[in-house]
Design an enzyme around this catalytic site. Sequence first.
Site, PDB file in Angstrom:
ATOM      1  N   ASP A  31      -4.819  62.899  41.597  1.00  0.00           N
ATOM      2  CA  ASP A  31      -4.095  63.687  41.846  1.00  0.00           C
ATOM      3  C   ASP A  31      -4.306  65.078  40.850  1.00  0.00           C
ATOM      4  O   ASP A  31      -4.658  64.961  39.867  1.00  0.00           O
ATOM      5  CB  ASP A  31      -2.672  63.430  41.371  1.00  0.00           C
ATOM      6  CG  ASP A  31      -1.322  63.944  41.968  1.00  0.00           C
ATOM      7  OD1 ASP A  31      -0.630  63.358  42.968  1.00  0.00           O
ATOM      8  OD2 ASP A  31      -1.142  65.156  41.641  1.00  0.00           O
ATOM      9  N   PHE A 250      18.331  52.646  63.931  1.00  0.00           N
ATOM     10  CA  PHE A 250      18.403  53.888  63.946  1.00  0.00           C
ATOM     11  C   PHE A 250      19.418  54.523  64.943  1.00  0.00           C
ATOM     12  O   PHE A 250      19.484  55.381  65.381  1.00  0.00           O
ATOM     13  CB  PHE A 250      17.050  54.609  64.394  1.00  0.00           C
ATOM     14  CG  PHE A 250      16.058  54.506  63.029  1.00  0.00           C
ATOM     15  CD1 PHE A 250      15.391  53.430  62.480  1.00  0.00           C
ATOM     16  CD2 PHE A 250      15.970  55.765  62.189  1.00  0.00           C
ATOM     17  CE1 PHE A 250      14.709  53.238  61.519  1.00  0.00           C
ATOM     18  CE2 PHE A 250      15.349  55.671  61.417  1.00  0.00           C
ATOM     19  CZ  PHE A 250      14.469  54.744  60.686  1.00  0.00           C
ATOM     20  N   ALA A 253      25.298  56.113  63.113  1.00  0.00           N
ATOM     21  CA  ALA A 253      25.896  57.653  63.085  1.00  0.00           C
ATOM     22  C   ALA A 253      26.072  57.940  61.548  1.00  0.00           C
ATOM     23  O   ALA A 253      26.724  57.111  60.745  1.00  0.00           O
ATOM     24  CB  ALA A 253      27.016  57.402  63.830  1.00  0.00           C
ATOM     25  N   CYS A 261      10.484  63.489  55.848  1.00  0.00           N
ATOM     26  CA  CYS A 261       9.802  63.709  57.092  1.00  0.00           C
ATOM     27  C   CYS A 261      10.553  64.058  58.338  1.00  0.00           C
ATOM     28  O   CYS A 261       9.989  64.886  58.928  1.00  0.00           O
ATOM     29  CB  CYS A 261       9.389  61.983  57.177  1.00  0.00           C
ATOM     30  SG  CYS A 261       8.223  61.641  56.060  1.00  0.00           S
TER      31      CYS A 261
HETATM   32  C1  UDX Z   1       3.641  62.405  52.248  1.00  0.00           C
HETATM   33  C2  UDX Z   1       2.629  62.924  53.473  1.00  0.00           C
HETATM   34  O1  UDX Z   1       1.502  62.957  52.917  1.00  0.00           O
HETATM   35  C3  UDX Z   1       3.319  63.720  54.358  1.00  0.00           C
HETATM   36  O2  UDX Z   1       2.354  64.516  55.068  1.00  0.00           O
HETATM   37  C4  UDX Z   1       4.303  63.193  55.033  1.00  0.00           C
HETATM   38  O3  UDX Z   1       4.535  63.964  56.039  1.00  0.00           O
HETATM   39  C5  UDX Z   1       5.320  62.604  53.918  1.00  0.00           C
HETATM   40  O4  UDX Z   1       4.804  61.836  52.956  1.00  0.00           O
HETATM   41  P1  UDX Z   1       4.636  62.794  50.083  1.00  0.00           P
HETATM   42  O5  UDX Z   1       3.659  61.398  49.606  1.00  0.00           O
HETATM   43  O6  UDX Z   1       5.934  62.541  50.137  1.00  0.00           O
HETATM   44  O7  UDX Z   1       3.852  63.341  51.225  1.00  0.00           O
HETATM   45  O8  UDX Z   1       4.112  63.919  49.243  1.00  0.00           O
HETATM   46  P2  UDX Z   1       4.534  64.114  47.509  1.00  0.00           P
HETATM   47  O9  UDX Z   1       5.401  62.862  47.089  1.00  0.00           O
HETATM   48  O10 UDX Z   1       4.752  65.579  47.470  1.00  0.00           O
HETATM   49  O11 UDX Z   1       2.935  64.032  46.944  1.00  0.00           O
HETATM   50  C6  UDX Z   1       1.770  64.631  47.135  1.00  0.00           C
HETATM   51  C7  UDX Z   1       1.112  64.517  45.885  1.00  0.00           C
HETATM   52  O12 UDX Z   1      -0.042  65.009  46.146  1.00  0.00           O
HETATM   53  C8  UDX Z   1       1.600  65.017  44.633  1.00  0.00           C
HETATM   54  O13 UDX Z   1       1.430  64.137  43.585  1.00  0.00           O
HETATM   55  C9  UDX Z   1       0.679  66.234  44.318  1.00  0.00           C
HETATM   56  O14 UDX Z   1       0.230  66.657  43.057  1.00  0.00           O
HETATM   57  C10 UDX Z   1      -0.482  65.822  45.038  1.00  0.00           C
HETATM   58  N1  UDX Z   1      -1.723  66.813  45.388  1.00  0.00           N
HETATM   59  C11 UDX Z   1      -1.110  67.934  45.872  1.00  0.00           C
HETATM   60  C12 UDX Z   1      -2.988  66.722  45.192  1.00  0.00           C
HETATM   61  O15 UDX Z   1      -3.397  65.889  44.417  1.00  0.00           O
HETATM   62  N2  UDX Z   1      -3.624  67.736  45.612  1.00  0.00           N
HETATM   63  C13 UDX Z   1      -3.415  68.889  46.197  1.00  0.00           C
HETATM   64  O16 UDX Z   1      -4.306  69.799  46.313  1.00  0.00           O
HETATM   65  C14 UDX Z   1      -2.120  68.906  46.427  1.00  0.00           C
HETATM   66  C1  UDX Z   2      10.474  57.881  57.736  1.00  0.00           C
HETATM   67  C2  UDX Z   2      10.011  57.189  58.863  1.00  0.00           C
HETATM   68  O1  UDX Z   2      10.944  56.155  59.440  1.00  0.00           O
HETATM   69  C3  UDX Z   2       8.793  56.634  58.532  1.00  0.00           C
HETATM   70  O2  UDX Z   2       8.172  55.715  59.474  1.00  0.00           O
HETATM   71  C4  UDX Z   2       7.737  57.459  57.977  1.00  0.00           C
HETATM   72  O3  UDX Z   2       7.389  58.351  59.030  1.00  0.00           O
HETATM   73  C5  UDX Z   2       8.559  58.474  57.085  1.00  0.00           C
HETATM   74  O4  UDX Z   2       9.729  59.184  57.400  1.00  0.00           O
HETATM   75  P1  UDX Z   2      12.093  57.823  55.581  1.00  0.00           P
HETATM   76  O5  UDX Z   2      12.498  59.298  55.845  1.00  0.00           O
HETATM   77  O6  UDX Z   2      11.753  57.355  54.214  1.00  0.00           O
HETATM   78  O7  UDX Z   2      11.030  57.534  56.846  1.00  0.00           O
HETATM   79  O8  UDX Z   2      13.371  57.267  55.977  1.00  0.00           O
HETATM   80  P2  UDX Z   2      13.936  56.651  57.210  1.00  0.00           P
HETATM   81  O9  UDX Z   2      14.789  55.252  57.130  1.00  0.00           O
HETATM   82  O10 UDX Z   2      13.475  56.793  58.473  1.00  0.00           O
HETATM   83  O11 UDX Z   2      15.339  57.698  57.345  1.00  0.00           O
HETATM   84  C6  UDX Z   2      15.316  59.010  57.576  1.00  0.00           C
HETATM   85  C7  UDX Z   2      16.738  59.654  57.698  1.00  0.00           C
HETATM   86  O12 UDX Z   2      17.483  59.289  58.689  1.00  0.00           O
HETATM   87  C8  UDX Z   2      17.597  59.217  56.394  1.00  0.00           C
HETATM   88  O13 UDX Z   2      18.212  60.693  56.046  1.00  0.00           O
HETATM   89  C9  UDX Z   2      18.629  58.439  56.903  1.00  0.00           C
HETATM   90  O14 UDX Z   2      19.873  58.625  56.451  1.00  0.00           O
HETATM   91  C10 UDX Z   2      18.827  58.701  58.507  1.00  0.00           C
HETATM   92  N1  UDX Z   2      19.267  57.762  59.401  1.00  0.00           N
HETATM   93  C11 UDX Z   2      18.486  56.489  59.628  1.00  0.00           C
HETATM   94  C12 UDX Z   2      20.328  57.869  60.012  1.00  0.00           C
HETATM   95  O15 UDX Z   2      21.170  58.771  59.620  1.00  0.00           O
HETATM   96  N2  UDX Z   2      20.637  56.749  60.834  1.00  0.00           N
HETATM   97  C13 UDX Z   2      19.945  55.843  61.171  1.00  0.00           C
HETATM   98  O16 UDX Z   2      20.378  54.861  62.023  1.00  0.00           O
HETATM   99  C14 UDX Z   2      18.785  55.329  60.537  1.00  0.00           C
END
Ligand code: UDX
Ligand code: UDX
Length: 438
Positions: A31, A250, A253, A261
Amino acid sequence: MKNICVIGVGYVGLVTGTCFADLGNRVMALDINEERIANLKQGLLPIYEPGLEEMVKRNVAAGRLSFTTHYAEALAEAEFAFIAVGTPEGVDGEADLQYVRAAAESIAAHMTAPLIIVNKSTVPVGTGDWVADIVRAKQAAPIAFSVVSCPEFLREGSALADFMNPARTVLGSLDRDAANRVADLHLPLRAPIQVVDLRTAEMIKYASNAFLATKISFINEIANVCEALGADVKEVATGMGFDPRIGRQFLDAGLGYGGSCFPKDVKALAHMANVQGRHPQLLQAVMDINRDQRRLVTRKVRDLLGDLDQKTIGLLGLAFKPNTDDMRDAPAIEIARELQAGGALVKGYDPVAMSVAGRHMPGVKLCEDAYEVAAGADALIVVTEWNEFKQLDLERLRQSMRRPIVVDGRNIYHPAQMQRLGFQYRGVGRGYNGNGQH
Ligand code: UDX
Ligand code: UDX
């Protein structure tokens, strides 16, 4: 045993790297954030994910997992480099690819042997080809490499289980040999492996997330109709879910989807469609419904209280979903802001997201537990369905409140029981029981 480098130790990268180490591989996680890496070396995790801390410690102790901020060290022996940096929302809903670009450039500058670059980050269709162009252009001397897309489908809060028991592994590459080698890494997971071209793999990720978001907005729309007509959306979802063509998952409500995401991915997909001159009408409706859904909760509180000015309102749960400390696009932030704009004093509690929440929610009084949130409150809003809120001493809660109003944004309570206990209770789409209108 393979040598793997994972770039980015956020929610996705740290889980992916640790799980690959747990499967017996040697993983070096990189990182650019020096504080994160220094903390990880001491066993302190940058995120909360159930089970992760223990798994990290176990694999570090076994010598399979280590951390660095230096690309040269991370890539020295790596056969695979997973890119798992963030891809936040940029301008116009377009994904911001600056971190992916930085990772690709650094890989190009430091690789010394043939490498398979695996893209985990959710990136616009075509990004895999773009990464390949960057690496090719930035290499000092040509070294063979291949880019494979391997989208993540990890839900925060259950990411370890999702990694170890995936529904499928999707791999995108026209380089069969590279795809097969990435497939081999995933064989112990015993899930179907689909190999397609890069762009199709990237689209599978967007389409999957957009479809799940669509299910959520669909049931929220039904919830609103249920509310008006006196039906109970929870039972409707259960009844629909028995049909295997529909499925119960999913269809909860509530406050709509948040997190790191769905909001950005639906927006980015709509943006890609618009740029190509297509009209993503369904995606637009999904986003509109989701935006309105959060506001409905504040409106219910306002209707019950008459006016928000000088009222004290408590939020139960702040994280965007249970079992995470992630506050990215958490409904709690917007709800608090709206309540404060109406003149209300807002209090809140979350079992793990308090320190992160503090930074995102200025002016919100953070409490020790649910009972402290309820004490003296004019209304409570259930924002996140943490398990510990499901079995509260509701009698004690009601007695300590100034007014016994509960707006349940996640439908965790039983409407009839809440009314028996003397609450003025509103769920989401609980027409007959939950809203007292019929
Ligand atoms: C991930 C996915 O990569 C993103 O595309 C997806 O849609 C959601 O989940 P996430 O793991 O949630 O992202 O990101 P975050 O928790 O912000 O972590 C990213 C890490 O990458 C950070 O620790 C940051 O410091 C690091 N980073 C960023 C690098 O090491 N190099 C860089 O150039 C930029
Ligand atoms: C999502 C995807 O499910 C996973 O595959 C990956 O691509 C990252 O993004 P995450 O965002 O961590 O995962 O959680 P998820 O359980 O999918 O919930 C997403 C959002 O939808 C939350 O805000 C949750 O509260 C909401 N949700 C989920 C609802 O409102 N109703 C549901 O029935 C399910």
